[in-house]
Design an enzyme around this catalytic site. Structure first.
Site, PDB file in Angstrom:
ATOM      1  N   LYS A 182       0.833  -1.228   0.374  1.00 23.39           N
ATOM      2  CA  LYS A 182      -0.294  -0.455  -0.014  1.00 23.39           C
ATOM      3  C   LYS A 182       0.819   1.383  -0.394  1.00 23.39           C
ATOM      4  CE  LYS A 182      -3.294   2.675   1.798  1.00 23.39           C
ATOM      5  NZ  LYS A 182      -2.290   4.155   2.029  1.00 23.39           N
ATOM      6  N   GLY A 239       5.253   3.164  12.098  1.00 22.07           N
ATOM      7  CA  GLY A 239       4.073   4.819  11.310  1.00 22.07           C
ATOM      8  C   GLY A 239       4.440   5.031  12.859  1.00 22.07           C
ATOM      9  N   SER A 240       3.112   5.838  13.640  1.00 25.79           N
ATOM     10  CA  SER A 240       2.240   6.693  14.849  1.00 25.79           C
ATOM     11  C   SER A 240       1.583   5.048  15.309  1.00 25.79           C
ATOM     12  CB  SER A 240       1.921   7.664  14.148  1.00 25.79           C
ATOM     13  OG  SER A 240       0.030   6.732  13.843  1.00 25.79           O
ATOM     14  N   GLY A 243      -2.126   4.968  14.386  1.00 20.42           N
ATOM     15  CA  GLY A 243      -2.280   4.091  12.780  1.00 20.42           C
ATOM     16  C   GLY A 243      -1.697   2.551  13.536  1.00 20.42           C
ATOM     17  N   GLY A 244      -0.567   2.243  13.957  1.00 20.08           N
ATOM     18  CA  GLY A 244      -0.521   1.141  14.777  1.00 20.08           C
ATOM     19  C   GLY A 244      -1.113  -0.215  14.909  1.00 20.08           C
ATOM     20  N   GLU A 263       5.179  -1.248  13.764  1.00 23.69           N
ATOM     21  CA  GLU A 263       6.961  -0.441  14.150  1.00 23.69           C
ATOM     22  C   GLU A 263       6.518   1.041  14.683  1.00 23.69           C
ATOM     23  OE1 GLU A 263       9.693   2.967  14.190  1.00 23.69           O
ATOM     24  OE2 GLU A 263      10.075   1.513  12.780  1.00 23.69           O
ATOM     25  N   CYS A 300      12.644   7.650  14.139  1.00 22.63           N
ATOM     26  CA  CYS A 300      12.133   7.192  14.790  1.00 22.63           C
ATOM     27  C   CYS A 300      13.363   6.733  15.617  1.00 22.63           C
ATOM     28  CB  CYS A 300      11.106   5.603  14.308  1.00 22.63           C
ATOM     29  SG  CYS A 300      12.680   4.445  13.273  1.00 22.63           S
ATOM     30  N   GLU A 393       5.733  10.743  22.492  1.00 22.07           N
ATOM     31  CA  GLU A 393       6.482  11.130  21.294  1.00 22.07           C
ATOM     32  C   GLU A 393       6.675  12.252  20.873  1.00 22.07           C
ATOM     33  OE1 GLU A 393       8.336   9.334  17.088  1.00 22.07           O
ATOM     34  OE2 GLU A 393       6.651   8.514  17.751  1.00 22.07           O
TER      35      GLU A 393
END
Length: 525
Positions: A182, A239-240, A243-244, A263, A300, A393
């Site tokens: 994607k 990502g965030s 989102g994860g 991650e 990250c 974060e």
């Protein structure tokens, strides 16, 4: 540039070619139109991947290695065009992307070598013991086998190394799993170029159609459909946190839950032990000013948290850090959304109790959009401990200095930290021996513990662990960087009492592949 969805190594149109890439520095639309995928493209990609899996899983290891090397060759061949497009879509400077291109092809070749060597399948053979008493032992042979189609989500901060042909794709293909990518909505053109290179490698090496697909979208709909499609067997994401975890939830809601390897970043604490600050205050400040602002802080592993004990030497460290940050030039952030979120979060934290802004970079380019503004803040340990908002974060060139009164209070700060990708200890020679309790406490918080370095920079090698306790990742047993990333996409399968001719080559007595195996408790080739 006309980016269509790539399914089964062919161009297949989506609903409409109305997706455009944007230059984050100028806000201008870039050349090229890209097709938004729909249900038909998702179904076609997963059907093609499932069909390809039946062939690809059994392809000779040397052929798989040749395929991975061919992808690396094709990407190298379009290097200049690819880097230029990636820079236009991300705002990242050309030297940074040149290094990332090398990392991307290096990862592919790393996995090609791993596959060609062959021992990663962990073949174990326990031959039959028909005379054993009181019961005979059957012949049992075990190895790792691929699980099926893998969905890969491209990452915003690494348009090459964590994207279409990045580490997730390389390790999944190495394991024997087809991949559906994607594309990240910030990197349409970059994704199209890389996907065309992969398609050429598929054709040149005779891999089955459907072993790779690429789909475009500008929202969450297609991603959700890919995760919940019954033919998907695993998902990777960088990502965030939000989102994860959204993807983890979607995967768990399926009739057949599947693994998601997310991650989700971390604040990567850096602990400055007293003697290190006393002897290297200015040197440490300059080193960490550079690390915090590297790539506009969009790593990250960015050191978003610094922990130290109050002292006169710490004041010298702070003053040097302030001076170094104040002269940092602005840099374009990856997207308008990331820039706005950074500004919002860093401003909100500055209003929290006890937080004081120490430094703000002043060299902002007013002619460009989405420019970073580096910030360093300070807070007393007592305020940090009781305020979870300060533990989150902030993605960008930001770091928070937490000042403890003594070692006991510093350990209390560490106790409230969540899981991290990295933890760094800055210590003078032999100083670590005085703080063994603190160090042991830190090892429970992270996937990688660093001594006297900076966390920015993740070496791609067999020993690398890029993943840590929740919420840095949702499964700390695995890494997304390095050769052991391949183990995310396999499962063990044991064969009991099978004839030699019917066994995989890795498990035959003759060992036609010449790989290292465990045979009757002896490691042998």
């Amino acid at each position: 540039m006309n980016g269509k969805n790539i399914v089964a190594s062919e161009y297949i149109d989506g609903n409409e070619a109305n997706l455009k890439a944007v230059n984050p520095a100028t806000g201008l639309l870039l050349d090229g139109a890209f097709y938004r995928a729909g249900d038909n493209e998702v179904n076609a990609a997963l059907a093609a991947a499932t069909a390809a899996f039946q062939t690809y899983r059994n392809i000779n290891k040397d052929a798989k290695a040749a395929f991975l090397n061919a992808i690396a060759d094709e990407i190298t061949g379009i290097g200049e065009e690819l880097i230029a497009r990636a820079s236009a879509e991300s705002g990242l400077p050309l030297p940074r992307l040149q290094g990332e291109l090398g990392r991307t092809t290096g990862q592919l070749r790393l996995f090609a070598n791993l596959v060609a060597e062959g021992s990663w399948v962990d073949a174990i053979i326990d031959t039959a013991l028909p005379e054993r008493q009181p019961l005979p032992r059957p012949d049992i042979r075990r190895m790792l086998v691929p699980i099926g189609p893998v969905v890969v989500f491209g990452a915003s901060n690494f348009p090459l190394a964590f994207s279409v042909a990045g580490g997730d794709t390389a390790s999944a293909l190495a394991s024997g799993c087809p991949v559906i990518v994607k594309a990240h909505p910030a990197h349409y053109g970059t994704s199209a170029l890389v996907s065309s290179a992969i398609v050429k490698a598929v054709i040149k090496t005779g891999m089955p159609k459907g072993v790779f697909s690429l789909l475009y979208d500008d929202g969450y709909k297609i991603g959700a459909k890919l995760v919940q499609h019954p033919l998907t067997r695993a998902v990777t994401f960088t990502g965030s946190y939000h989102g994860g975890m959204a993807l983890v939830k979607l995967a768990q809601e399926r009739q057949q839950p599947i693994p998601v390897f997310a991650e989700m970043g971390s604040i990567n604490p850096v602990i400055f032990l007293p003697a290190a600050v006393e002897k290297q205050a200015e040197e440490l400040a300059k080193k960490y000013a550079a690390s915090i602002t590297l790539g506009a802080g969009q790593f990250c592993t960015n050191p978003g948290l610094m922990l130290a004990i109050a002292s006169p030497e710490l004041e010298k460290f702070k003053q040097t850090l302030i001076e170094a940050i104040s002269i940092v030039p602005s840099a374009t952030m990856l997207t308008e959304g990331i820039a706005k979120n950074y500004s919002k979060l860093s401003s909100e934290v500055a209003a929290e109790a006890g937080v004081k802004i120490l430094a703000v970079s002043g060299l902002k380019n007013q002619e460009l959009q989405n420019q970073s503004e580096a910030k360093i803040a300070q807070v007393p340990a007592v305020e940090f401990i009781k305020n979870p908002k300060l533990h989150e974060e902030i993605f960008g060139p930001y770091s928070l200095l937490v000042v403890a009164e003594d070692i006991q209070e510093l350990e209390q700060v560490i106790a409230v930290l969540q899981g991290q990708l990295t933890v760094t200890i800055m210590a003078d020679k032999n100083e670590t021996g005085q703080y063994q309790s603190l160090i042991h406490q830190l090892t429970d918080k992270t996937g990688r513990i660093i001594l006297n370095g900076v966390p920015t920079g993740v070496e791609v090698c067999a020993a690398m662990q890029h993943g840590g306790p929740f919420p840095a990742t949702n499964d700390s047993r695995f890494t997304s960087v390095g050769s052991t990333a391949i183990y995310r996409f396999v499962r063990p399968l044991a064969y009991q009492d099978w004839e030699q001719v019917l066994l995989p080559d890795e498990l035959k007595d003759a060992n036609p592949l010449g790989i290292f195996r465990m045979v009757n408790n002896q490691f042998t080739k």
